[in-house]
Design an enzyme around this catalytic site. Structure first.
Site, PDB file in Angstrom:
ATOM      1  N   GLY A  59       0.806  -1.213   0.000  1.00  0.00           N
ATOM      2  CA  GLY A  59       0.000   0.000   0.000  1.00  0.00           C
ATOM      3  C   GLY A  59       0.838   1.262   0.000  1.00  0.00           C
ATOM      4  O   GLY A  59       2.021   1.261  -0.356  1.00  0.00           O
ATOM      5  N   CYS A  60       0.216   2.347   0.455  1.00  0.00           N
ATOM      6  CA  CYS A  60       0.764   3.681   0.227  1.00  0.00           C
ATOM      7  C   CYS A  60       2.023   4.006   1.027  1.00  0.00           C
ATOM      8  O   CYS A  60       2.749   4.927   0.669  1.00  0.00           O
ATOM      9  CB  CYS A  60      -0.306   4.727   0.522  1.00  0.00           C
ATOM     10  N   PHE A  61       2.288   3.279   2.112  1.00  0.00           N
ATOM     11  CA  PHE A  61       3.495   3.600   2.889  1.00  0.00           C
ATOM     12  C   PHE A  61       4.754   3.019   2.266  1.00  0.00           C
ATOM     13  O   PHE A  61       5.871   3.336   2.668  1.00  0.00           O
ATOM     14  CB  PHE A  61       3.363   3.126   4.347  1.00  0.00           C
TER      15      PHE A  61
END
Length: 285
Positions: A59-61
């Protein structure tokens, strides 16, 4: 998409691709065996014994995660040159609106496609390798009381995302602690004195972080420009912002790649809620 980004990065690096020792590939867009790391190795014609690391569904991290892993590999393997590629095609999340999952519409409105690549190493070769930023310190943490704030599931229907409306509040509540841990050893407490590369999960997150820390609007300029131009490209976003910042810094005649400043921070936020922190030192232009 990942191949195009990698070819550009290798060309700018200026070394033959045979010097690449490690490959980290990150995507949330699908799962295959053999993985996208294998496919990219073949597409680029890398040596078959390049050490590969495939990261799926982070995901985004994960833009922060790949930098942290690349830093560890470069520091612990003499002469290592790590090719890092983040490639995201968010069509896998696209579906019609649903009365029961209105939160997924937020993600679909924000998400975009993109790929970014860079080379990470230690002890650059003078006159040949020109570093852009130096990674000084990294950390990963799970924000307390944040379980379920952001989650995704790969099912027959594709990748479904669910976001709680208080995600911006959770991020802004926990960012101060992350900054103190990162910058107290450097005696830095004025966060307007550093440059900022924050994953642009959405305008509301950036607004609340600015408000919480009293940041000047220009601190998030590069971040907001990437969000406006490309959308939320998950893991690739922070690498796009790094590129945007060093190019604008050069165009404006500033003294360093970090908007003329020496120290900076890169933040990744994503499922968990997980926060990745990277302390950066800019390079003189």
């Amino acid at each position: 998409l990942g191949k195009e980004a990698a070819v550009k990065a290798i060309k700018e690096w200026g070394q033959p691709k045979s010097k690449i020792t490690h490959l980290i590939f990150c995507t949330t867009s699908g799962v295959d065996m053999p993985g996208a790391d294998y496919q990219l190795t073949k597409l680029l014609g890398l040596r078959p014994y390049v050490k590969r690391y495939m990261m799926y569904q982070q995901g985004c991290f994960a833009g922060g995660t790949v930098l942290r892993l690349a830093k560890d590999l470069a520091e612990n393997n003499k002469g290592a040159r790590v090719l890092v590629v983040c490639s995201e095609v968010t069509a896998v999340t696209f579906r019609g609106p649903s009365d029961t999952h209105l939160d997924s519409l937020v993600g679909q409105a924000l998400f975009g496609d993109g790929a970014a690549a860079l080379i990470v190493g230690s002890d650059p070769i003078p006159e040949i390798e020109k570093p852009i930023f130096e990674m000084v310190w990294t950390a990963q943490t799970i924000a307390p009381d944040s379980e379920g704030a952001i989650d995704g599931h790969l099912r027959e229907a594709g990748l479904t995302f669910h976001l709680l409306k208080d995600v911006p509040g959770i991020v802004s509540k926990n960012i101060d602690k992350a900054l103190v841990e990162a910058f107290q050893p450097l005696n830095i407490s004025d966060y307007n004195s550093i440059f900022w590369i924050a994953h642009p999960g959405g305008p509301a997150i950036l607004d609340q972080v600015e408000q919480k820390l009293g940041l000047k609007p220009e601190k998030m300029k590069a971040t907001r420009e990437v969000l406006s131009e490309y959308g939320n490209m998950s893991s690739a976003c922070v690498l796009f912002i790094l590129d945007e910042m060093r190019k604008k810094s050069a165009q404006q005649g500033l003294k360093t790649t970090g908007e003329g400043l020496d120290w900076g921070v890169l933040f990744g936020f994503g499922p968990g809620l997980t926060i990745e922190t990277v302390v950066l030192h800019s390079v003189a232009l």
